[in-house]
Scaffold this motif. Structure first.
Motif, short mmCIF file in Angstrom:
data_model
loop_
_atom_site.label_atom_id
_atom_site.label_comp_id
_atom_site.label_asym_id
_atom_site.label_seq_id
_atom_site.Cartn_x
_atom_site.Cartn_y
_atom_site.Cartn_z
N LEU A 30 2.33 -45.77 -13.48
CA LEU A 30 3.28 -45.53 -14.57
C LEU A 30 4.10 -44.27 -14.29
O LEU A 30 5.32 -44.25 -14.49
CB LEU A 30 2.51 -45.38 -15.88
CG LEU A 30 3.30 -45.47 -17.17
CD1 LEU A 30 3.87 -46.86 -17.31
CD2 LEU A 30 2.42 -45.15 -18.35
N PHE A 50 -2.28 -45.41 -14.53
CA PHE A 50 -1.63 -44.18 -14.99
C PHE A 50 -0.70 -43.63 -13.92
O PHE A 50 0.47 -43.31 -14.18
CB PHE A 50 -2.71 -43.16 -15.37
CG PHE A 50 -2.24 -41.75 -15.54
CD1 PHE A 50 -1.34 -41.44 -16.52
CD2 PHE A 50 -2.74 -40.75 -14.73
CE1 PHE A 50 -0.90 -40.14 -16.69
CE2 PHE A 50 -2.30 -39.46 -14.89
CZ PHE A 50 -1.39 -39.15 -15.87
N LEU A 60 -12.71 -47.21 -14.38
CA LEU A 60 -12.00 -45.93 -14.44
C LEU A 60 -10.92 -45.87 -13.37
O LEU A 60 -9.80 -45.44 -13.63
CB LEU A 60 -12.99 -44.78 -14.23
CG LEU A 60 -13.96 -44.48 -15.36
CD1 LEU A 60 -14.88 -43.35 -14.95
CD2 LEU A 60 -13.20 -44.09 -16.60
N GLU A 61 -11.27 -46.35 -12.17
CA GLU A 61 -10.30 -46.30 -11.07
C GLU A 61 -9.08 -47.14 -11.40
O GLU A 61 -7.94 -46.75 -11.13
CB GLU A 61 -10.95 -46.80 -9.77
CG GLU A 61 -11.78 -45.73 -9.09
CD GLU A 61 -12.50 -46.24 -7.88
OE1 GLU A 61 -13.04 -45.42 -7.13
OE2 GLU A 61 -12.54 -47.46 -7.66
N THR A 89 -17.26 -46.98 -12.50
CA THR A 89 -16.23 -46.29 -11.72
C THR A 89 -15.04 -47.19 -11.45
O THR A 89 -13.91 -46.75 -11.48
CB THR A 89 -16.84 -45.83 -10.38
OG1 THR A 89 -18.04 -45.11 -10.67
CG2 THR A 89 -15.90 -44.94 -9.62
N LEU A 118 -7.89 -47.82 -14.39
CA LEU A 118 -7.09 -47.15 -15.42
C LEU A 118 -6.31 -45.98 -14.83
O LEU A 118 -5.14 -45.79 -15.13
CB LEU A 118 -8.00 -46.66 -16.55
CG LEU A 118 -8.48 -47.79 -17.47
CD1 LEU A 118 -9.60 -47.31 -18.36
CD2 LEU A 118 -7.32 -48.29 -18.31
N VAL A 119 -6.99 -45.19 -13.95
CA VAL A 119 -6.29 -44.06 -13.33
C VAL A 119 -5.17 -44.57 -12.45
O VAL A 119 -4.05 -44.02 -12.42
CB VAL A 119 -7.28 -43.18 -12.53
CG1 VAL A 119 -6.54 -42.14 -11.73
CG2 VAL A 119 -8.26 -42.52 -13.47
#
Lengths: 155, 259
Positions: free
Chosen positions: A16, A13, A6-7, A3, A9-10
């Protein structure tokens, strides 16, 4: 994947996307130069405003000092009344100043040129809500051609 | 004659039923407070799958569309000596139309079809019925995270698409074709309005995000639970979502910029 990964990377995103929004707001739409600043209103009556539009710039010697806020027709004199929003940092135009509607380039959009007038002890400084009396109408190309042809015909 | 009439009636009833089932599905998924804290890993997973994994195709398409716009616009504008207007041309076409629409189409193809196939397969392998057996509401556990991920991620992707496209236009227009860099940005700033252009584009992409996500989820949830049914549902998602996006784009454009 964990997790945590994933956190991260999110989060990257979303960061950005926020950067993209800031780029669009600051660099592309350029907010904060005019609009959100303090401004005061001046009014002017023209004989003919030509192709002037709301949000057209008001320039002094090519520098944008404000924008056209609204355009209305005086119901009695049948003259267009133009409301100008001038940036408060330019608040010392004398009442002898004159306005003319000019065109940038041959095919460009129309803007209002403000020509600051002389100052002496009898001249007051324009304040919020004042009318600028000395105005020159827009040049309408068709009228100009008509006059030219008329003059040619007389010769 | 009566047969034709009956077909028309049946088609109408079927499509209205489809709308009703889609609405019930969304309502069921959103009923009550979203459990963002308890279901956090589920949400993060979907944000990753729907948002982060779509990033590559969005960035690459945005870059190339910006570059092509600059290239094509330059050939026409240079004939009138109006190269300075390249910035507004690229920025306005991206912000108002191409950003939201192309992002929505790519999103329907990349993320929407994946959502449909995943949910359809869950249904075919009876995972959804299994959840119901264990008193877990599949609408809230499966549909809700995917719905929120789609609705939140697509406008963000559209923003990234716009920004990358404008930078791509800069790359071709300024660095390659020799338009003045100051003119590119200043003409853009003079012609782009934050509310009129940027905000309306964001509203458009929000509407498209809702449409594409709901269509994708509904088609998956409603799929015939066979391998053929899932493939059909996936195709339908892309076709229906694309048509809905283009149709709504016309309506939204007419409302926002037509008057």
């Amino acid at each position: 994947m964990t997790t945590r990964k994933l956190e991260i990377l999110v989060g990257a995103f979303v960061a950005l996307a926020i950067a993209a929004l800031l780029l669009l707001a600051m660099k592309v739409a350029n907010t904060g130069v005019t609009g959100s600043d303090q401004s005061y209103k001046l009014y002017a009556k023209f004989d003919n405003i030509g192709g002037l539009k709301v949000r057209s710039p008001v320039k002094v010697g090519g520098v944008v000092v404000g924008r056209v806020a609204s355009i209305q027709l005086d119901p009695e004199a049948f003259q267009p009344v133009v409301t100008l929003e001038i940036n408060s940092s330019y608040s010392n135009f004398p009442e002898t100043s004159s306005l003319s509607i000019l065109t940038s380039g041959l095919l460009g959009e129309q803007y209002i040129g403000l020509q600051p007038g002389f100052v002496d002890e009898n001249v007051e400084i324009l304040a919020d809500g004042d009318y600028i009396e000395d105005t020159k109408a827009a040049i309408v190309l068709e009228e100009l051609i008509g006059q030219f042809l008329f003059n040619r015909g007389n010769q | 004659m009566l047969d034709k009439l009956q077909q028309l009636g049946a088609a109408t009833i079927a499509s209205v039923q489809g709308f009703g089932r889609a609405a019930l599905m969304v309502l069921g998924a959103l009923w009550g407070r979203p459990r963002f804290v308890k279901a956090w890993p589920l949400y993060i997973k979907q944000f990753y799958v729907v948002g982060v994994l779509s990033l590559l195709i969005i960035v690459v398409s945005g870059l190339f569309i910006g570059m092509v716009l600059a290239l094509q616009g330059y050939t026409v504008l240079s004939k009138f000596g109006a190269e300075q207007m390249l910035g507004p041309l690229v920025a306005l076409s991206l912000l108002r139309e191409l950003g939201p629409v192309v992002t929505a189409l790519l999103f329907a193809g990349r993320a929407g079809s994946a959502l449909t196939a995943e949910i359809g397969l869950m249904k075919a392998t009876e995972q959804l019925s299994g959840m119901e057996m264990m008193a877990v509401d599949p609408l809230r556990r499966v549909i809700a995270p995917r719905f929120w991920a789609g609705v939140v991620c697509m406008p963000l992707l559209a923003l990234i698409f716009n920004a990358v496209g404008i930078l791509g236009g800069h790359l071709v227009g300024v660095d390659w074709l020799g338009v003045d860099a100051g003119g590119y940005w200043s003409a853009m700033q003079a012609n782009v309005d934050l509310h009129e252009d940027v905000l309306n584009g964001v509203i458009k992409s929000m509407v498209f995000a809702f449409l594409v996500t709901v269509i994708a989820l509904h088609k998956g949830f409603d799929a015939v639970p066979t391998s053929e049914g899932i493939s059909q549902a996936t195709t339908q998602t892309v076709v229906t979502a694309s048509l809905a996006v283009l149709g709504f784009d016309f309506v939204l454009t007419a409302v926002m910029f037509g008057g």
